[in-house]
Structures are given as structure tokens and as C-alpha cells.
Design a protein around this motif. Structure first.
Motif, PDB file in Angstrom:
ATOM      1  N   PHE A 123       0.833  -1.105  -0.087  1.00  0.00           N
ATOM      2  CA  PHE A 123       0.121   0.021   0.062  1.00  0.00           C
ATOM      3  C   PHE A 123       0.760   1.090   0.170  1.00  0.00           C
ATOM      4  N   ALA A 124       2.087   1.251   0.551  1.00  0.00           N
ATOM      5  CA  ALA A 124       3.002   2.307   0.355  1.00  0.00           C
ATOM      6  C   ALA A 124       4.410   1.848  -0.229  1.00  0.00           C
ATOM      7  N   GLY A 125       4.243   1.139  -1.021  1.00  0.00           N
ATOM      8  CA  GLY A 125       5.568   0.454  -1.943  1.00  0.00           C
ATOM      9  C   GLY A 125       6.011  -0.684  -0.851  1.00  0.00           C
ATOM     10  N   LEU A 126       7.150  -1.219  -1.263  1.00  0.00           N
ATOM     11  CA  LEU A 126       7.750  -2.340  -0.499  1.00  0.00           C
ATOM     12  C   LEU A 126       8.981  -1.827   0.298  1.00  0.00           C
ATOM     13  N   GLY A 127       8.997  -2.306   1.350  1.00  0.00           N
ATOM     14  CA  GLY A 127      10.299  -2.196   1.999  1.00  0.00           C
ATOM     15  C   GLY A 127      11.352  -3.064   1.837  1.00  0.00           C
ATOM     16  N   ALA A 128      12.299  -3.401   2.874  1.00  0.00           N
ATOM     17  CA  ALA A 128      13.154  -4.336   2.638  1.00  0.00           C
ATOM     18  C   ALA A 128      12.602  -5.750   2.585  1.00  0.00           C
ATOM     19  N   PRO A 129      13.209  -6.569   1.621  1.00  0.00           N
ATOM     20  CA  PRO A 129      14.480  -6.404   0.889  1.00  0.00           C
ATOM     21  C   PRO A 129      14.349  -5.704  -0.463  1.00  0.00           C
ATOM     22  N   HIS A 130      12.972  -5.611  -0.782  1.00  0.00           N
ATOM     23  CA  HIS A 130      12.829  -5.011  -2.412  1.00  0.00           C
ATOM     24  C   HIS A 130      12.880  -3.547  -2.625  1.00  0.00           C
ATOM     25  N   TRP A 131      12.785  -2.777  -1.612  1.00  0.00           N
ATOM     26  CA  TRP A 131      12.761  -1.334  -1.645  1.00  0.00           C
ATOM     27  C   TRP A 131      12.337  -0.819  -3.014  1.00  0.00           C
ATOM     28  N   ASP A 132      10.991  -0.934  -3.200  1.00  0.00           N
ATOM     29  CA  ASP A 132      10.452  -0.424  -4.453  1.00  0.00           C
ATOM     30  C   ASP A 132       9.287   0.655  -3.753  1.00  0.00           C
ATOM     31  N   PRO A 133       9.479   1.828  -3.849  1.00  0.00           N
ATOM     32  CA  PRO A 133       8.413   2.916  -3.392  1.00  0.00           C
ATOM     33  C   PRO A 133       7.324   3.080  -4.731  1.00  0.00           C
TER      34      PRO A 133
END
Length: 499
Positions: A344-354
Motif C-alpha cells: 500500500f505504501a510501496g515495498l520495504g526491505a529487501p525489495h525497496w520499491d516505492p
């Protein structure tokens, strides 16, 4: 009987818990405080309200325990990390509201800084952090640039900077203690985690006057003595909330890990006394410093953990209460091929895709609310499994078990599925107030209430979830999850997400 008071200062509320020498909760109190949103993406707190709520619940917890300040052996602080406060040393008055860790007003500055590959690499090498508005340095720079006269007064030493722990320590001791601990310092993007000192090159890069900075101390030592309502009690322990939880879970040896299932998820792995450089965009942070020994942790965060359950309740209105999700998910045998990626707010670790966005794949005519509920719960476990894979690869450490806490850790089905995906036991402790307990333990160690051996012996298991799924089936499920994640990535074009 000795007692220790833990001040658990969080993002939305302040809590105080009194622990006895067996590590049991004797009394607690909690008070929410105001969330301030001046503009889109801005989040602030009133430092005076933080202090008033925290000292208020401390007095309330003592009253409920029928104790006097003289009955308390020590105070320990666990705090929301990265939130930035500046105040006048002479008056003790803040120059403005605290800028909260969630605040994104400095994102554009950080993007420009990241574009300088040399500077970004130096920051990660020295601090263990990725350049982001999440951390304190850019927030402090913003205050100095936007509060009239702040930069000049900061350079002259008239202003003090601190994260929430430093503000509470200052207020508790009547302004005699301007200090932080190594865990909170390591979240500012100004602290060298190798030398354990403020870094002159980073201060210059962010244009921060050294005269504003607190002294950096161990996580377990006597900082000073409280005044006012808690007069005479030594402040003897400080740690950021996630590091405090790692300590409270007794993850004292390298290779031990805990995950906190809250609105998001915070996974920390103890990596010992040498901080590794992450190759998978995890954060390297100081875990704690106790009796001259510094230990480090790898940390990864999931943006949407338990919040996906809130979305089912408030957004889709599939359930009336969060507790209703577990029986709804249990109404179906499996996920029916449905995968929900809560980006919903992008992907955090380990992808880091805003630019990733929430995605549901695998829907058929036979898909039911139960399948959606199950896919939502399972998404939490899949994201944690992805984090743990990155940590194993970065650290080279095998995992014997995962210790868990936080609101969603009470969900037995989720914990069992987590164990199945990881292939290792998931262990839920009897005392789930691990953040406050960690702060209490750090304070109690400093004044002799406990020894390390004693507190290790107090940790008790509520339930142990053993893996029961065939490894080949778990691998198949994770393969389909990975495919769903790929479909979620890059959905929102940069131009759309910046509007």
C-alpha cells in the motif's frame, strides 16, 4: 522487593510499566497523545505533550502498584526512534514541534543526496543506514534551516538536539543530563557505528553544529538522578524500542532473532560484535552496549504487517473487529491460489520499491472472503520470510528459532504458518511486553537488580510453533508469492507517486 520502572514512549502513546524482580508486570498505565499533520506527508508531535503524558503515566503506574519513588530501584527508557527535537538549553522550551520518524518532508533532499553515489556509499559504510528521510539527520537540518535564528543559536551551543530518549532524560533530570545511548545515536545518520562517535564528516555533510549534540553513553549505565515526581530514582537504561525488544526477548547471542508484529514488522538479528555491511539493503544498527561490550544487529522492516488486517476491517469491511480475521481465514482449507501483496505504501526491505502497489492475484469465481482473509494474514508471514532470507545471506548465520512479539503474534494460525514457511520454530514468550521489559532489564543491570544470568533465566515460553509443512510445499508457496510480488512492483509511475 526491588522494582524497576520502564518508560515506553511510542509513536501514538506513552506507557509506563512497573516490573518486579522476577520480571513480572506489577502495574501499568498508558495515554495517547496528539498526532499533528500540518501538511501532506508531514507528521509532528508536541514535545511538551510527550513529556506530560509520559510523566503522567509514570505517576499513575506507581499509584496502581501502591509504590513510592523510593521503592523504585531504577528507570529505563525505550522510545520511538529517529523522531527529532530541538530545544533551548536555558529555558528547556522546544523551538517547535518534534519531527516524527514517519515524516517525509525531507524526502527530496535525501533523493538528491542519494544521487551522489560517493556520499551515499560513505553514509552507509559509516552509519550502516540507507539514505532516507526516516532518519534524524535531514530532519535536524530542516529545523535549523526553517526555524528563525536556529542555525546561529545551535552553533553557539544555545540549542540542544535530541531524539525522544534524550528529551525525556533532560526533563527527568531537570536539564542536568543531555545524553543519548548508542542505539538511538545509531539511528541519526550522524553516528559512526565503528568508532562509536559522532562523525565529523557527516556533521559537515548535513551542516549540523557539533555543539548541539548529546553525549553518547552505554545502553545500561546510570545517566543521572530524576527530579520532580520521580525524585531520587536513577535513570539507568536507554534503548530504542526495537533494540529494547531484542534485549527483552533475550536474543543475547549472535544468530538469535526477534520479529515484532505491529502495524508494520520489525525483524532484528543479533550479529555479534562486528557490524556486517548489508548487500541486500538491510540496515546495520547498534543492538546495545552493556558493560563495555557492544553488539550489533541487522534490521529489516515491513511497511504493512498488521495494518493489512485493519484494511480488511476498515477498508473492505470484511470483518467487524481485527480478532474476527482469524476465524474467517480458518473457514477455508487454504488460500485457494489467492495472494495479496500489501504494498500500500510501496515495498520495504529487501525489495525497496516505492512504486510498488497493493496487488491481489489468483482470484476466481470461487474466491470468498475467507480466501482474502487468509491471503492477507499469509502476506505478513511471506514478507517476514523474505526479510529473514536476506538476513541469512548477509550474515551467513543459521537461525535456530524466531522469537516473536507484538499484537499479531497472538494469532496462532499466523504463527504456525510463519514457522512452516521458515522451517524453524516460532516462539512466543509468556511476557509479551518485551520492549518495556528490555528497557527495565537494561536499567536493572546497571544498578544490580539483576545479572545477565538472572534475566536470561526469567524468559519463559508461552507457546512454541513447530514447522509441520513439507519443505517442498513451503517452497512452492513461496515461489508463487515471489511471482505475485513481481506483479506488484513498479505499478505506480514516479510521476504519479510524486503528485
Amino acid at each position: 522487593m526491588p522494582y524497576v520502572l520502564a518508560l515506553d514512549q511510542g509513536t501514538t502513546s506513552s506507557r509506563a510499566i512497573v516490573f518486579d524482580d522476577a520480571g513480572a508486570v506489577r502495574a501499568s498505565a498508558q495515554q495517547e497523545f496528539t498526532q499533528i499533520f500540518p501538511e501532506a506527508g508531514w507528521v509532528e508531535h508536541d514535545p511538551r505533550e510527550i513529556w506530560a503524558s509520559q510523566i503522567g503515566v509514570a505517576a499513575e503506574a506507581l499509584a496502581r502498584a501502591r509504590l513510592q519513588p523510593s521503592d523504585i530501584s531504577a528507570i529505563g527508557i525505550a522510545n520511538q526512534r529517529e523522531t527529532t527535537i530541538v530545544w533551548d538549553r536555558a529555558t528547556g522550551e522546544p523551538v517547535g514541534n518534534a519531527i516524527v520518524w514517519q515524516d517525509r518532508r525531507t524526502a527530496a533532499f535525501c533523493e538528491r543526496l542519494k544521487a551522489d553515489a560517493t556520499a551515499a556509499a560513505a553514509i552507509q559504510r559509516k552509519t550502516g543506514l540507507l539514505v532516507d528521510a526516516y532518519f534524524s539527520a535531514s530532519k535536524l537540518r530542516w529545523i535549523l534551516d526553517h526555524v528563525p535564528g536556529a542555525r546561529e543559536r545551535g552553533a553557539d551551543g544555545a540549542l540542544a538536539f535530541g531524539t525522544v530518549d534524550t528529551w525525556l532524560a533532560w526533563k527527568l533530570t531537570g536539564g542536568r543530563c543531555h545524553a543519548t545511548d548508542v542505539t538511538n545515536a545509531s539511528r541519526t545518520m550522524l553516528f559512526n557505528i565503528h568508532s562509536l562517535q559522532w562523525d565529523g564528516e557527516l556533521l559537515e555533510l548535513f551542516d549540523i553544529p557539533p555543539a548541539m549534540l548529546p553525549s553518547v553513553r552505554a545502553s545500561s549505565e546510570v545517566y543521572g538522578e530524576a527530579e520532580g515526581a520521580l525524585a531520587g530514582i536513577p535513570l539507568a537504561g536507554i534503548a530504542g524500542d526495537q533494540q529494547a525488544a531484542l534485549f527483552g526477548q533475550m536474543c543475547l547471542q549472535p544468530g538469535m532473532a526477534k520479529n515484532t508484529y505491529g502495524t508494520g514488522c520489525f525483524l532484528l538479528l543479533n550479529v555479534g560484535e562486528s557490524p556486517p555491511a548489508s548487500r541486500r539493503q538491510l540496515v546495520t544498527t547498534v543492538a546495545w552496549q552493556v558493560r563495555g561490550r557492544t553488539q550489533y544487529a541487522l534490521e529489516g522492516s515491513v511497511f504493512i504487517g498488521g495494518a493489512v488486517v485493519q484494511w480488511l476491517r476498515d477498508g473492505l469491511r470484511l470483518v467487524r473487529t481485527a480478532a474476527d480475521v482469524e476465524p474467517l481465514a480458518a473457514s477455508v482449507r487454504d488460500n485457494g491460489g489467492v495472494y495479496l501483496v500489501p504494498a500500500f505504501a510501496g515495498l520495504g526491505a529487501p525489495h525497496w520499491d516505492p512504486y510498488a502497489r497493493g496487488t491481489i492475484v489468483g482470484i476466481t469465481r470461487g474466491t470468498t472472503a475467507g480466501h482474502l482473509a487468509r491471503a492477507a494474514l499469509e502476506s505478513i508471514a511471506y514478507q517476514v520470510a523474505d526479510l529473514l532470507d536476506a538476513m541469512r545471506a548477509d550474515s551467513g548465520m543459521p537461525l535456530a528459532e524466531l522469537r516473536v512479539d507484538g499484537g499479531a503474534a497472538v494469532n496462532d494460525a499466523l504463527m504456525q504458518f510463519q514457522a512452516d514457511l521458515l522451517g524453524v520454530p516460532v516462539v512466543r514468550p509468556a511476557v509479551t511486553e518485551t520492549t518495556a521489559l528490555g528497557a527495565a532489564y537494561l536499567a536493572g543491570l546497571a544498578v544490580g537488580v539483576w545479572s545477565t544470568t538472572a534475566i536470561s533465566g526469567q524468559w519463559r515460553v508461552d507457546r512454541r510453533f513447530e514447522p509441520s509443512m513439507a519443505p517442498s510445499h513451503a517452497a512452492s508457496l513461496r515461489e508463487r508469492w515471489a511471482a505475485a510480488v513481481e506483479r506488484a512492483k513498479g505499478w505506480a509511475p514516479p510521476s504519479a507517486s510524486s503528485r
